[in-house]
Design an enzyme around this catalytic site. Structure first.
Site, PDB file in Angstrom:
ATOM      1  N   ALA A  36       0.872  -1.184   0.000  1.00 23.65           N
ATOM      2  CA  ALA A  36       0.000   0.000   0.000  1.00 23.65           C
ATOM      3  C   ALA A  36       0.910   1.236   0.000  1.00 23.65           C
ATOM      4  O   ALA A  36       0.812   2.111   0.861  1.00 23.65           O
ATOM      5  CB  ALA A  36      -0.967   0.001   1.176  1.00 23.65           C
ATOM      6  N   GLY A  40       5.723   8.276   1.404  1.00 17.70           N
ATOM      7  CA  GLY A  40       6.671   8.012   2.500  1.00 17.70           C
ATOM      8  C   GLY A  40       7.551   6.829   2.155  1.00 17.70           C
ATOM      9  O   GLY A  40       8.782   6.893   2.283  1.00 17.70           O
ATOM     10  N   HIS A  41       6.920   5.732   1.686  1.00 12.87           N
ATOM     11  CA  HIS A  41       7.707   4.577   1.250  1.00 12.87           C
ATOM     12  C   HIS A  41       8.646   4.978   0.110  1.00 12.87           C
ATOM     13  O   HIS A  41       9.804   4.585   0.070  1.00 12.87           O
ATOM     14  CB  HIS A  41       6.784   3.467   0.725  1.00 12.87           C
ATOM     15  N   GLY A 151      11.824   4.037   8.182  1.00 16.25           N
ATOM     16  CA  GLY A 151      11.305   5.393   8.364  1.00 16.25           C
ATOM     17  C   GLY A 151      11.258   5.798   9.833  1.00 16.25           C
ATOM     18  O   GLY A 151      10.989   4.982  10.706  1.00 16.25           O
TER      19      GLY A 151
HETATM   20  P1  AMP Z   1       5.101  -0.169   6.482  1.00 17.57           P
HETATM   21  O1  AMP Z   1       4.728  -0.536   5.094  1.00 17.57           O
HETATM   22  O2  AMP Z   1       4.070   0.636   7.188  1.00 17.57           O
HETATM   23  O3  AMP Z   1       5.580  -1.371   7.277  1.00 17.57           O
HETATM   24  O4  AMP Z   1       6.356   0.791   6.378  1.00 17.57           O
HETATM   25  C1  AMP Z   1       7.514   0.391   5.686  1.00 17.57           C
HETATM   26  C2  AMP Z   1       8.608   1.394   5.973  1.00 17.57           C
HETATM   27  O5  AMP Z   1       8.199   2.673   5.535  1.00 17.57           O
HETATM   28  C3  AMP Z   1       8.925   1.519   7.475  1.00 17.57           C
HETATM   29  O6  AMP Z   1      10.316   1.660   7.651  1.00 17.57           O
HETATM   30  C4  AMP Z   1       8.195   2.785   7.843  1.00 17.57           C
HETATM   31  O7  AMP Z   1       8.758   3.460   8.968  1.00 17.57           O
HETATM   32  C5  AMP Z   1       8.357   3.605   6.587  1.00 17.57           C
HETATM   33  N1  AMP Z   1       7.334   4.647   6.496  1.00 17.57           N
HETATM   34  C6  AMP Z   1       5.991   4.473   6.558  1.00 17.57           C
HETATM   35  N2  AMP Z   1       5.370   5.674   6.493  1.00 17.57           N
HETATM   36  C7  AMP Z   1       6.353   6.611   6.404  1.00 17.57           C
HETATM   37  C8  AMP Z   1       6.359   8.035   6.307  1.00 17.57           C
HETATM   38  N3  AMP Z   1       5.223   8.745   6.319  1.00 17.57           N
HETATM   39  N4  AMP Z   1       7.543   8.662   6.225  1.00 17.57           N
HETATM   40  C9  AMP Z   1       8.711   7.952   6.226  1.00 17.57           C
HETATM   41  N5  AMP Z   1       8.766   6.609   6.318  1.00 17.57           N
HETATM   42  C10 AMP Z   1       7.602   5.945   6.401  1.00 17.57           C
END
Ligand code: AMP
Length: 284
Positions: A36, A40-41, A151
């Site tokens: 998704a 940010g990703h 992140g």
């Molecule tokens: P997730 O898919 O939520 O497990 O996130 C995958 C990576 O993306 C993790 O290292 C999160 O910390 C990073 N991440 C998610 N949202 C953000 C954001 N808004 N800004 C920076 N990194 C993000």
């Protein structure tokens, strides 16, 4: 028509590709995600591309980090849209492991870090970080990148992963990327799509409240007063509070001094309806 992104799901195939790049002396960066994908990703991937020759992104909605009653089954999985975003960035490889290969029948290994996992998000989600530690360890050992990027949105997770990698001697450099926000300040999250229109309009007040508190910390107001005022403000703005805590920026230890005299970070988790939002802000 654009070329499809090279995608592997089996560990064996992943290792074959990585071995080939190693032979070619390519520096490899890895960005683990649950998909998704949002900007940010993508900021993690762009940062990875600046420091490495090849970037591998994984998409795996990891069941072991979801607690009972959490949103594992409803977690968004828009794989085609994710692939299009990865293609637009020229990502080198997408790794989409299957649950069956990650956690075969009778899988019984656990990883538990004492200390760092018991407060903030670990207080409300007691099994969450053990699940994160397990999947990140497995992914790092599968990919064996030079660098892995995480992140600061999940700052506690970042600190846990740094400790885990240090203590288990996993030979990888952990880099972090600042929180990427919507124009109105809301930290981007795959879960933001759960917010209805009214909730989405209310959500940026979380970041605004953290920003206001930061100003007050800089003015050396009493820590206890600032926290109390911010908690009241969040409640008045319709958030249900999980936690709002000021902690040491590095150790995440509680700060008990009456006034701030060390690098710190303010952490918040709130609910808007059923949706849980987290955010944090550095107070230097
Ligand atoms: P997730 O898919 O939520 O497990 O996130 C995958 C990576 O993306 C993790 O290292 C999160 O910390 C990073 N991440 C998610 N949202 C953000 C954001 N808004 N800004 C920076 N990194 C993000």
């Amino acid at each position: 028509m654009t070329a499809p992104i090279k995608t592997v799901s089996q560990i064996k195939k992943l290792r074959k590709q990585v071995a080939l790049w190693r032979e070619q002396k390519q520096k490899i960066a890895f960005v683990p995600t649950m998909g998704a994908l949002h900007d940010g990703h993508l900021s993690l991937i762009k940062q990875a591309q600046k420091t490495a020759d090849k970037v591998i992104v994984s998409i795996f909605v990891n069941p072991t980090q979801f607690g009972v009653g959490e949103d594992l089954s409803s977690y968004p999985r828009p794989l085609d849209a994710d692939k299009a975003k990865l293609i637009s960035l020229n990502t080198d490889l997408l790794y989409t492991p299957t649950s069956e290969e990650m956690y075969p029948a009778n899988f019984s290994t656990t990883i538990h870090l004492d200390g760092l996992t018991s407060f903030l998000c670990g207080g409300t989600r007691p099994t969450h970080f053990d699940g994160v530690a397990l999947v990140v360890t497995k992914l790092l050992l599968q990919v064996m990148p030079d660098i892995a990027l995480f992140g600061q949105k999940d700052y506690q997770q970042l600190m846990i992963i740094k400790k885990l990698v240090r203590e288990l001697d996993i030979p990888v450099q952990i880099d972090s990327v600042p929180i990427f926000r919507e124009a109105d300040g809301l930290a981007m999250s795959s879960r933001n799509i759960y917010l209805d229109k009214v909730q989405r309009a209310a959500a940026p007040a979380l970041y605004q409240t953290l920003m206001k508190a930061r100003t007050q910390f800089k003015e050396q107001d009493a820590i206890e007063d600032i926290i109390m005022q911010a908690k009241c403000a969040l409640t008045q703005q319709g958030f249900k509070l999980d936690y709002l805590e000021l902690r040491d920026n590095e150790t995440l230890a509680e700060i008990t001094a009456p006034h701030l005299n060390q690098p710190a970070r303010l952490f918040a988790a709130v609910y808007l309806g059923k949706t849980r939002l987290i955010d944090n802000i550095e107070i230097s």
